[in-house]
Design a protein around this motif. Structure first.
Motif, PDB file in Angstrom:
ATOM      1  N   SER A 417       0.823  -1.209   0.000  1.00 21.40           N
ATOM      2  CA  SER A 417       0.000   0.000   0.000  1.00 21.40           C
ATOM      3  C   SER A 417       0.857   1.258   0.000  1.00 21.40           C
ATOM      4  N   LEU A 418       1.904   1.253   0.823  1.00 19.26           N
ATOM      5  CA  LEU A 418       2.788   2.413   0.856  1.00 19.26           C
ATOM      6  C   LEU A 418       3.541   2.553  -0.462  1.00 19.26           C
ATOM      7  N   LEU A 419       3.998   1.437  -1.006  1.00 26.17           N
ATOM      8  CA  LEU A 419       4.688   1.475  -2.293  1.00 26.17           C
ATOM      9  C   LEU A 419       3.781   2.031  -3.377  1.00 26.17           C
ATOM     10  N   LEU A 420       2.524   1.590  -3.396  1.00 29.18           N
ATOM     11  CA  LEU A 420       1.574   2.062  -4.405  1.00 29.18           C
ATOM     12  C   LEU A 420       1.366   3.563  -4.283  1.00 29.18           C
ATOM     13  N   SER A 421       1.234   4.063  -3.055  1.00 27.83           N
ATOM     14  CA  SER A 421       1.017   5.497  -2.864  1.00 27.83           C
ATOM     15  C   SER A 421       2.216   6.309  -3.342  1.00 27.83           C
ATOM     16  N   ASP A 448       2.870   4.995 -19.954  1.00 25.59           N
ATOM     17  CA  ASP A 448       1.558   4.359 -20.084  1.00 25.59           C
ATOM     18  C   ASP A 448       1.528   3.009 -19.372  1.00 25.59           C
ATOM     19  N   GLU A 449       2.606   2.229 -19.538  1.00 25.72           N
ATOM     20  CA  GLU A 449       2.670   0.932 -18.873  1.00 25.72           C
ATOM     21  C   GLU A 449       2.743   1.118 -17.361  1.00 25.72           C
ATOM     22  N   PHE A 450       3.482   2.129 -16.933  1.00 18.66           N
ATOM     23  CA  PHE A 450       3.588   2.407 -15.510  1.00 18.66           C
ATOM     24  C   PHE A 450       2.213   2.737 -14.927  1.00 18.66           C
ATOM     25  N   SER A 451       1.466   3.582 -15.597  1.00 22.11           N
ATOM     26  CA  SER A 451       0.125   3.947 -15.127  1.00 22.11           C
ATOM     27  C   SER A 451      -0.789   2.729 -15.092  1.00 22.11           C
ATOM     28  N   PHE A 452      -0.694   1.865 -16.101  1.00 23.94           N
ATOM     29  CA  PHE A 452      -1.519   0.659 -16.148  1.00 23.94           C
ATOM     30  C   PHE A 452      -1.192  -0.270 -14.983  1.00 23.94           C
ATOM     31  N   LEU A 453       0.094  -0.433 -14.689  1.00 27.00           N
ATOM     32  CA  LEU A 453       0.494  -1.327 -13.601  1.00 27.00           C
ATOM     33  C   LEU A 453       0.000  -0.830 -12.253  1.00 27.00           C
ATOM     34  N   LEU A 454      -0.109   0.487 -12.087  1.00 24.08           N
ATOM     35  CA  LEU A 454      -0.575   1.021 -10.815  1.00 24.08           C
ATOM     36  C   LEU A 454      -2.041   0.701 -10.559  1.00 24.08           C
ATOM     37  N   ARG A 458      -1.200  -6.417  -7.893  1.00 23.49           N
ATOM     38  CA  ARG A 458      -0.542  -7.725  -8.052  1.00 23.49           C
ATOM     39  C   ARG A 458       0.451  -7.672  -9.197  1.00 23.49           C
ATOM     40  N   LYS A 459       0.042  -7.118 -10.347  1.00 19.08           N
ATOM     41  CA  LYS A 459       0.951  -7.005 -11.488  1.00 19.08           C
ATOM     42  C   LYS A 459       2.079  -6.029 -11.187  1.00 19.08           C
ATOM     43  N   MET A 460       1.742  -4.963 -10.495  1.00 13.27           N
ATOM     44  CA  MET A 460       2.756  -3.975 -10.152  1.00 13.27           C
ATOM     45  C   MET A 460       3.887  -4.618  -9.367  1.00 13.27           C
ATOM     46  N   ASN A 461       3.539  -5.431  -8.384  1.00 10.81           N
ATOM     47  CA  ASN A 461       4.554  -6.066  -7.547  1.00 10.81           C
ATOM     48  C   ASN A 461       5.417  -7.040  -8.329  1.00 10.81           C
ATOM     49  N   LYS A 462       4.860  -7.630  -9.384  1.00 13.09           N
ATOM     50  CA  LYS A 462       5.609  -8.603 -10.183  1.00 13.09           C
ATOM     51  C   LYS A 462       6.531  -7.946 -11.196  1.00 13.09           C
ATOM     52  N   VAL A 463       6.139  -6.779 -11.721  1.00 12.87           N
ATOM     53  CA  VAL A 463       6.842  -6.179 -12.856  1.00 12.87           C
ATOM     54  C   VAL A 463       7.818  -5.086 -12.442  1.00 12.87           C
ATOM     55  N   LEU A 464       7.403  -4.191 -11.544  1.00 17.50           N
ATOM     56  CA  LEU A 464       8.231  -3.032 -11.226  1.00 17.50           C
ATOM     57  C   LEU A 464       9.516  -3.443 -10.530  1.00 17.50           C
ATOM     58  N   GLY A 465      10.636  -2.866 -10.979  1.00 18.17           N
ATOM     59  CA  GLY A 465      11.928  -3.182 -10.386  1.00 18.17           C
ATOM     60  C   GLY A 465      12.546  -2.007  -9.666  1.00 18.17           C
ATOM     61  N   PHE A 466      12.837  -0.924 -10.421  1.00 18.40           N
ATOM     62  CA  PHE A 466      13.513   0.239  -9.830  1.00 18.40           C
ATOM     63  C   PHE A 466      12.880   1.530 -10.335  1.00 18.40           C
ATOM     64  N   LEU A 467      12.930   2.540  -9.493  1.00 25.70           N
ATOM     65  CA  LEU A 467      12.483   3.879  -9.854  1.00 25.70           C
ATOM     66  C   LEU A 467      13.647   4.828  -9.565  1.00 25.70           C
ATOM     67  N   ARG A 468      14.100   5.537 -10.609  1.00 21.90           N
ATOM     68  CA  ARG A 468      15.269   6.397 -10.444  1.00 21.90           C
ATOM     69  C   ARG A 468      15.012   7.760 -11.067  1.00 21.90           C
ATOM     70  N   LEU A 469      15.840   8.718 -10.693  1.00 23.00           N
ATOM     71  CA  LEU A 469      15.774  10.055 -11.265  1.00 23.00           C
ATOM     72  C   LEU A 469      16.539  10.089 -12.578  1.00 23.00           C
ATOM     73  N   SER A 470      16.015  10.807 -13.546  1.00 17.49           N
ATOM     74  CA  SER A 470      16.713  10.928 -14.824  1.00 17.49           C
ATOM     75  C   SER A 470      17.919  11.839 -14.658  1.00 17.49           C
ATOM     76  N   ASP A 471      18.885  11.666 -15.545  1.00 16.11           N
ATOM     77  CA  ASP A 471      20.124  12.430 -15.494  1.00 16.11           C
ATOM     78  C   ASP A 471      20.210  13.317 -16.742  1.00 16.11           C
ATOM     79  N   PRO A 472      20.284  14.651 -16.570  1.00 15.42           N
ATOM     80  CA  PRO A 472      20.441  15.398 -15.314  1.00 15.42           C
ATOM     81  C   PRO A 472      19.156  16.007 -14.762  1.00 15.42           C
TER      82      PRO A 472
END
Length: 491
Positions: A417-421, A448-454, A458-472
């Motif tokens: 739940s916290l991850l989803l928020s 679009d895929e990110f929004s769909f997974l949210l 269940r799918k979100m937990n299986k697919v999402l790996g890392f969230l990072r800031l773009s450079d720069p």
């Protein structure tokens, strides 16, 4: 420089543009911050017991890193607010030219007395567990540690080894300023095990060095580089500062070009922070002439990112660039939220889930050591780090790195739940490209895929790996984006 005397998770919020303010209003008014925390505390306890190497307990493992604060400088730089002891330009540990030898050093009683107190602190420190692993990294920061005679550095290393153990291949870093060491001294330090040098260059223009109150000039920079190379030190870094008073884009570009030409294996780039109580703090106001504007500072950052990456440096942390295989292992301890010892004036430790700092005044520090020798010093009644603080630390530290936040581990530790928020609050920034999401195999996920997974936890937990800031661009908004997550974790 960034982590010289203490680690602090406090940051300054950067004002945002109009479009970013609109995004902020959108995510803040649409985020459901209460429901996500209902079961987090129960999840923390259950997951920590089942996963002893999880994010929830890794910070409680015995430290394998130690920071040593050697506070001596020839004089205080105009931007510096670290706890230091100014020895004066006539200090016997200063080198006006490469003709002076390390054997000419005599021990300044101020340095000798401090090092003896430092070693007393180490000896009086209680081990964090009955089976402590040996230290894997040691970082001498300051101050200007290269002002300390090698025999006293040896005393510190011997004390560390005797008390905590020291790996044979430990990374031992030392901050060194041009003009404070010669070839003989560098060889002595290398012989003691110092195998990584962080060279405090800051700029390649005489006028900027003088304006900062630095004790060295451009000539001393090149002499120091020649010494480091001639002594066979492979792992060495250069520190640069951007957004200095009267610094132009051409000056900054020249400093970057010259840094690349001397071929360090690591480059640290820091944006000037004007601190209260410093000379710069009394003379200048951030964003106002002769300091560059906020937009100009952002362009300096973008220029550094572009030029250093084009030169083959990996931008692995907001302020850090390195050649392949030369990441600073000690600083990675901080970014991974692992425990570490700190020793010396004003230094910070993170041991057993508790962050605590020594006094910044020498007299108070000496009293602290005396109290420590008389018995354990209680830093906290409860050594357990609050789950909200822990979650915020992990988000902040992870998003400083190119790797980003491990979504799977975070979700397992703090709950779906916290991850989803958090993912929901970051969705607009994934759409604008300020944040990049990838799966566990490193494949970038479209917005679009990110929004769909949210929409499917269940799918979100299986697919999402890392969230990072773009450079720069993402890194430039790091303070703002981290603060959004803080608002979700601790509303």
């Amino acid at each position: 420089m960034l982590l010289k005397s203490a680690f602090s998770p406090i940051f300054t919020v950067i004002p945002t543009t109009n479009i970013h303010r609109k995004l902020l209003r959108f995510v803040i008014t649409n985020a459901l911050t209460q429901a996500c925390l209902q079961n987090v505390r129960q999840n923390v306890s259950m997951y920590a017991e089942a996963n002893p190497s999880s994010l929830l307990v890794v910070h409680k493992l015995p430290p394998t890193s130690a920071y040593i604060h050697l506070p001596f400088c020839r004089k205080r730089c105009h931007y510096c607010d670290f706890p230091i002891i100014a020895l004066g330009s006539s200090s016997s540990s200063s080198f006006s030219s490469s003709t002076r030898t390390a054997n000419d050093d005599c021990e300044d009683p101020r340095i000798l007395n401090y090092v003896e107190t430092l070693c007393r602190e180490m000896k009086a420190t209680k081990l964090s567990s009955d089976s402590n692993p040996p230290l894997e990294t040691v970082f001498f920061g300051g101050g200007t540690p290269s002002l300390v005679p090698p025999n006293l550095v040896a005393l510190v290393l011997d004390t560390l080894s005797s008390k905590f153990g020291l790996c044979a291949n430990a990374e031992i870093s030392m901050e060194m300023d041009p003009g404070t060491f010669d070839e003989a001294k560098m060889k002595q330090l290398s012989g003691l095990g110092v195998n990584r040098v962080s060279l405090g260059v800051q700029a390649f223009q005489e006028e900027l060095l003088k304006a900062c109150g630095r004790a060295h000039g451009v000539k001393e920079i090149h002499e120091a580089v020649d010494i480091v190379k001639s002594c066979g030190v492979e792992n060495w870094s250069v520190d640069l500062i951007s957004s200095l008073p009267h610094q132009t884009p051409d000056m900054w570009e020249e400093s970057l070009e010259l840094a690349i030409q001397i071929q360090p294996t690591h480059v640290s780039v820091y944006d000037l922070q004007v601190e209260q109580g410093t000379k710069f703090g009394t003379l200048f106001t951030p964003g106002e002439f002769p300091l560059p504007s906020e937009n100009q500072s952002a362009e300096f950052y973008k220029m550094a990112s572009r030029m250093l990456r084009d030169a083959g440096y990996d931008h692995y942390e907001i302020s850090s660039y390195c050649k392949n295989g030369y990441r600073c292992k000690h600083n990675l301890t901080y970014w991974r939220n692992k425990s570490f010892y700190g020793f010396g004036l004003g230094s910070a430790s993170f041991v057993g889930g508790v962050r605590f700092s020594r006094p910044r005044r020498l007299k108070d520090y000496m009293g602290y050591v005396q109290n420590l020798e008389n018995g354990p010093v209680n830093h906290s009644e409860d050594s357990f780090t609050d789950y909200k603080d822990l979650a915020m630390d992990i988000v902040m530290l992870s998003l400083r790195t190119a790797r980003g936040l491990d979504l799977e581990s975070f979700g397992e530790a703090f709950g779906g739940s916290l991850l989803l928020s958090i993912c929901q609050v970051y969705r607009p920034y994934v759409e604008t490209g300020h944040m990049i999401c990838s799966d566990s195999n490193g494949r970038n996920i479209t917005s679009d895929e990110f929004s769909f997974l949210l929409s499917d936890e269940r799918k979100m937990n299986k697919v999402l790996g890392f969230l990072r800031l773009s450079d720069p661009d993402g890194f430039l908004l790091s303070n703002e984006l981290i603060s959004l997550a803080f608002g979700i974790i601790s509303p």
